[in-house]
Design a protein around this motif. Sequence first.
Motif, mmCIF file in Angstrom:
data_model
loop_
_atom_site.group_PDB
_atom_site.id
_atom_site.type_symbol
_atom_site.label_atom_id
_atom_site.label_comp_id
_atom_site.label_asym_id
_atom_site.label_seq_id
_atom_site.Cartn_x
_atom_site.Cartn_y
_atom_site.Cartn_z
ATOM 1 N N SER A 1 0.852 -1.185 0.000
ATOM 2 C CA SER A 1 0.000 0.000 0.000
ATOM 3 C C SER A 1 0.890 1.239 0.000
ATOM 4 N N GLU A 2 0.362 2.357 -0.499
ATOM 5 C CA GLU A 2 1.129 3.588 -0.581
ATOM 6 C C GLU A 2 0.457 4.704 0.205
ATOM 7 N N SER A 3 1.298 5.612 0.714
ATOM 8 C CA SER A 3 0.818 6.805 1.409
ATOM 9 C C SER A 3 1.450 8.032 0.773
ATOM 10 N N HIS A 4 0.710 9.136 0.763
ATOM 11 C CA HIS A 4 1.255 10.396 0.249
ATOM 12 C C HIS A 4 2.212 11.041 1.245
ATOM 13 N N ALA A 5 2.243 10.541 2.474
ATOM 14 C CA ALA A 5 3.097 11.119 3.517
ATOM 15 C C ALA A 5 4.547 10.662 3.341
ATOM 16 N N PRO A 6 5.513 11.466 3.801
ATOM 17 C CA PRO A 6 6.925 11.065 3.744
ATOM 18 C C PRO A 6 7.183 9.830 4.603
ATOM 19 N N ILE A 7 8.273 9.152 4.303
ATOM 20 C CA ILE A 7 8.569 7.888 4.965
ATOM 21 C C ILE A 7 8.745 8.055 6.473
ATOM 22 N N GLU A 8 9.343 9.179 6.904
ATOM 23 C CA GLU A 8 9.545 9.398 8.337
ATOM 24 C C GLU A 8 8.208 9.524 9.070
ATOM 25 N N VAL A 9 7.227 10.116 8.410
ATOM 26 C CA VAL A 9 5.904 10.288 9.021
ATOM 27 C C VAL A 9 5.186 8.946 9.117
ATOM 28 N N VAL A 10 5.210 8.176 8.034
ATOM 29 C CA VAL A 10 4.526 6.879 8.031
ATOM 30 C C VAL A 10 5.144 5.954 9.072
ATOM 31 N N TYR A 11 6.475 5.932 9.132
ATOM 32 C CA TYR A 11 7.140 5.063 10.106
ATOM 33 C C TYR A 11 6.824 5.502 11.534
ATOM 34 N N SER A 12 6.829 6.816 11.770
ATOM 35 C CA SER A 12 6.503 7.324 13.102
ATOM 36 C C SER A 12 5.088 6.940 13.507
ATOM 37 N N HIS A 13 4.141 7.054 12.583
ATOM 38 C CA HIS A 13 2.770 6.635 12.874
ATOM 39 C C HIS A 13 2.713 5.135 13.177
ATOM 40 N N PHE A 14 3.455 4.365 12.396
ATOM 41 C CA PHE A 14 3.486 2.912 12.576
ATOM 42 C C PHE A 14 3.894 2.543 13.999
ATOM 43 N N ILE A 15 4.957 3.159 14.494
ATOM 44 C CA ILE A 15 5.481 2.820 15.814
ATOM 45 C C ILE A 15 4.718 3.525 16.935
ATOM 46 N N GLN A 16 4.604 4.835 16.834
ATOM 47 C CA GLN A 16 4.141 5.635 17.962
ATOM 48 C C GLN A 16 2.622 5.710 18.097
ATOM 49 N N HIS A 17 1.907 5.479 17.003
ATOM 50 C CA HIS A 17 0.453 5.657 17.044
ATOM 51 C C HIS A 17 -0.310 4.400 16.643
ATOM 52 N N VAL A 18 0.285 3.227 16.887
ATOM 53 C CA VAL A 18 -0.387 1.983 16.506
ATOM 54 C C VAL A 18 -1.748 1.863 17.184
ATOM 55 N N ASP A 19 -1.878 2.429 18.381
ATOM 56 C CA ASP A 19 -3.157 2.355 19.091
ATOM 57 C C ASP A 19 -4.239 3.176 18.397
ATOM 58 N N MET A 20 -3.824 4.092 17.501
ATOM 59 C CA MET A 20 -4.786 4.938 16.803
ATOM 60 C C MET A 20 -5.153 4.379 15.425
ATOM 61 N N TRP A 21 -4.181 3.748 14.733
ATOM 62 C CA TRP A 21 -4.490 3.308 13.370
ATOM 63 C C TRP A 21 -4.862 1.828 13.266
ATOM 64 N N TRP A 22 -4.340 0.984 14.155
ATOM 65 C CA TRP A 22 -4.657 -0.448 14.060
ATOM 66 C C TRP A 22 -6.143 -0.651 14.357
ATOM 67 N N PRO A 23 -6.884 -1.357 13.492
ATOM 68 C CA PRO A 23 -8.326 -1.527 13.711
ATOM 69 C C PRO A 23 -8.620 -2.202 15.051
ATOM 70 N N LYS A 24 -9.443 -1.562 15.865
ATOM 71 C CA LYS A 24 -9.758 -2.123 17.179
ATOM 72 C C LYS A 24 -10.518 -3.444 17.067
ATOM 73 N N ASP A 25 -11.202 -3.661 15.942
ATOM 74 C CA ASP A 25 -11.870 -4.942 15.735
ATOM 75 C C ASP A 25 -10.867 -6.060 15.459
ATOM 76 N N HIS A 26 -9.592 -5.708 15.298
ATOM 77 C CA HIS A 26 -8.543 -6.698 15.074
ATOM 78 C C HIS A 26 -7.752 -6.929 16.359
ATOM 79 N N THR A 27 -8.398 -6.754 17.495
ATOM 80 C CA THR A 27 -7.759 -6.975 18.789
ATOM 81 C C THR A 27 -8.602 -7.964 19.588
ATOM 82 N N TRP A 28 -8.048 -8.409 20.731
ATOM 83 C CA TRP A 28 -8.793 -9.356 21.556
ATOM 84 C C TRP A 28 -9.882 -8.665 22.363
ATOM 85 N N TRP A 29 -9.546 -7.480 22.937
ATOM 86 C CA TRP A 29 -10.501 -6.837 23.850
ATOM 87 C C TRP A 29 -10.694 -5.353 23.560
ATOM 88 N N LYS A 30 -10.243 -4.873 22.371
ATOM 89 C CA LYS A 30 -10.251 -3.438 22.061
ATOM 90 C C LYS A 30 -9.420 -2.666 23.090
#
Length: 205
Positions: free
Chosen positions: A48-77
């Motif tokens: 998948s592609e994002s219009h954001a720079p690589i540093e931004v996407v990586y930062s979101h991946f690590i630091q904001h996983v609780d915001m972007w990862w679908p809560k329906d893809h967890t055990w207890w939200k």
Amino acid sequence: MKTKTNTRSPFLLTSCVLLSSLGVAFSSACMAKVNYADNAGFSITNVSESHAPIEVVYSHFIQHVDMWWPKDHTWWKGSLRIDEQAGGCFCETTDTASAAHMHISYVEPNKKVVMTGGLGPLQEMGITGALTWEFTTIEATGPSNDDTKASTTSKTKVTLTYNASGNIHFGGSKATEEDAVNLVNVVDKVQAQQLNALTTFSNEN
């Protein structure tokens, strides 16, 4: 008095668990590919592609996983975190429970993160593998503000590959080749949604 017999196959039952507990939506902007699949393991790749720079996407991946990862893809939200170091954890916690979704085995910031383990219901099957997130920059050209010269902008491509091994089984019985392939196709769609959630979040933030 006759009792009703459950004629649903073990594959259908397990797929229902995956679909209902992970809330799969089958529309995704990702490019998905099942590299191979049988009842002893599989390999799948999503891009998948994002219009954001690589540093931004990586930062979101690590630091904001609780915001972007679908809560329906967890055990207890619950609350999610990714420890940015080898030996770390992609973990979910609540006030009363906790789970390790995957373990971190390799970190190269802004380039690659490798997680190991089995996601969701695959854990209890004993399926384990390497989940590799790769981040690369794509240079895109377009018209400049005065429409006379081309300008260059950077986008980010994220490639998610899951190489897993272990006997796929349902209720203790080894899956048929057909049922195993069908289950892997479900897993592929689940991961496409997860990856698309990251790039969509990065586009919007």
